[in-house]
Enzyme design. Structure first.
Site, mmCIF file in Angstrom:
data_model
loop_
_atom_site.group_PDB
_atom_site.id
_atom_site.type_symbol
_atom_site.label_atom_id
_atom_site.label_comp_id
_atom_site.label_asym_id
_atom_site.label_seq_id
_atom_site.Cartn_x
_atom_site.Cartn_y
_atom_site.Cartn_z
ATOM 1 C CB SER A 36 -4.204 2.430 5.064
ATOM 2 O OG SER A 36 -3.503 2.288 3.856
ATOM 3 C CE LYS A 37 1.804 -0.328 9.132
ATOM 4 N NZ LYS A 37 2.123 -0.935 10.463
ATOM 5 N NE ARG A 38 -2.235 -1.680 2.420
ATOM 6 C CZ ARG A 38 -3.813 -1.640 2.403
ATOM 7 N NH1 ARG A 38 -3.978 -1.297 0.755
ATOM 8 N NH2 ARG A 38 -4.627 -1.798 3.242
#
Ligand code: GLU
Length: 372
Positions: free
Chosen positions: A252-254
């Site tokens: 995920s982007k995080r």
């Protein structure tokens, strides 16, 4: 039968690595069989879809070399078609108008929760033999719901996961068309929900094989039931497991870069990305390095992994280093020039740069390293 596959990204951001891998598999499968690959833009989430995302997605597909034979086809340009199919389903008794307001639906769910039940649509407007429907309330714009079979189960032989069976008791009457937004002009067409638009599109586009992420497995029974209600041929489905980050959690982007664009910017070559993405969920013996042509030759829909693969930055770097080493010096010089330009360094002597690339490319795993 001509094999026809598609990729159907939603333009709500960059092309995600997971979608890129699905696109690669769909593309390779079509190419392997001498079929067609179609690009469809699923832009019905009007609030989140942007033209900028569409352009980024198209650019990433082009960069990866995944050429499409038809499209891009935009769902928002097909509203009249979805409306017509929905009306046809109402006429044949497979769909109906539901006048429940959002408040009423909220109250319905709340009461179900209080009774300890799983929340579901209670069938208030579902027509049944001998049932009298409530009077149509004034001023409520209805949604259209699919009259899902109430018993039996949906079964399919998934190209990736094998046999899957889901009981119809687990799924309720899905909304297939929502009315046009309040304030839209008179006669504005309703907007289809994902599961309905996908079926109409896959049918109209004569899609034979649907590859997508396994987050859609729970949607597939609805789609199959709608195909059956329409009396049209079903595609075959293949659901790929998600890609996990190197920490074992969902990529995920995080926790790092997840878009194709980011890897382009970080100095990876498209052939390396395709090679790496292909191996992430598919295998051909012990082969780790292969060309796009070899992949097309080998990719027959078998040897797809059932369990999630883990993103491995070190391996990707190794694969990229291999392709950098093989790359033409003039091509590398151009890429390095672009990297330097982002640092506001002008490197005008292209030949000089190419000679420097030749000297250093064995020691670098990205064009960013080369630029350094
Ligand atoms: N727009 C959907 C997505 O991006 C497509 C799913 C499908 O391929 O049916 O997840």
């Amino acid at each position: 039968m001509t094999v026809r596959t598609r990729i159907a990204p939603s333009p709500t951001g960059f092309l995600h690595l997971g979608t890129a891998r699905t696109a690669l598999y769909s593309w390779a499968y079509a190419r392997h069989h001498g079929g067609q690959f179609i690009l469809r833009i699923e832009d019905t989430d009007v609030a989140r879809s942007t033209q900028d995302s569409v352009e980024q997605i198209l650019a990433s597909m082009k960069w990866l070399g995944l050429d499409h034979d038809e499209g891009p086809i935009y769902q928002m340009q097909r509203l009249a078609r979805y409306q017509a199919v929905a009306e046809q389903m109402i006429a044949s008794g497979h769909a109906y108008r539901c006048y429940c307001t959002p408040q009423e639906l909220d109250a319905m769910r709340e009461a179900q929760r209080e009774r300890g039940e799983k929340t579901h649509y209670d069938g208030k407007w579902r027509p049944e033999e001998g049932k009298t429907l409530p009077p149509v309330p004034e001023g409520v714009l209805p949604v259209i719901r699919f009259k899902n079979p109430q018993d039996g189960s949906v079964h399919w032989d998934d190209l990736v996961k094998g046999d899957i069976t889901i009981s119809n008791t687990e799924i309720d009457d899905l909304i297939i068309v929502r009315p046009a937004q309040e304030g839209a002009s008179d006669g504005a067409l309703g907007v289809p929900t994902y599961n309905f638009a996908v079926v109409v599109d896959d049918w109209d586009m004569a899609i034979t094989h649907v590859f997508r992420g396994d987050e859609h497995i729970n949607n597939t029974p609805w789609q199959i039931n709608i195909f059956v209600a329409l009396g049209v041929a079903l595609p075959q489905f293949g659901h790929h497991p998600i890609i996990l980050g190197d920490d074992g959690l969902k990529l995920s982007k995080r926790r790092g870069a997840v878009s194709v664009t980011a890897y382009e910017e970080m100095g990876y070559l498209p052939e390396a990305m395709c090679n790496y993405l292909a191996r992430l969920g598919w295998s051909h013996g012990d082969d780790e390095l292969f060309t796009r042509e070899q992949m097309v030759q080998w990719f027959d829909g078998t040897h797809l992994a059932k369990s999630p693969a883990q993103w491995d930055p070190a391996k990707l770097a190794w694969v990229n280093a291999h392709y950098i080493k093989q790359a033409d010096d003039a091509r590398l010089a151009k890429l390095v020039q672009q990297q330097l330009a982002t640092r506001e360094i002008e490197a005008a002597d292209h030949d000089h740069l190419a000679r420097a690339c030749a000297l250093f490319k064995d020691r670098c795993s990205t064009t960013v390293d080369l630029a350094d």
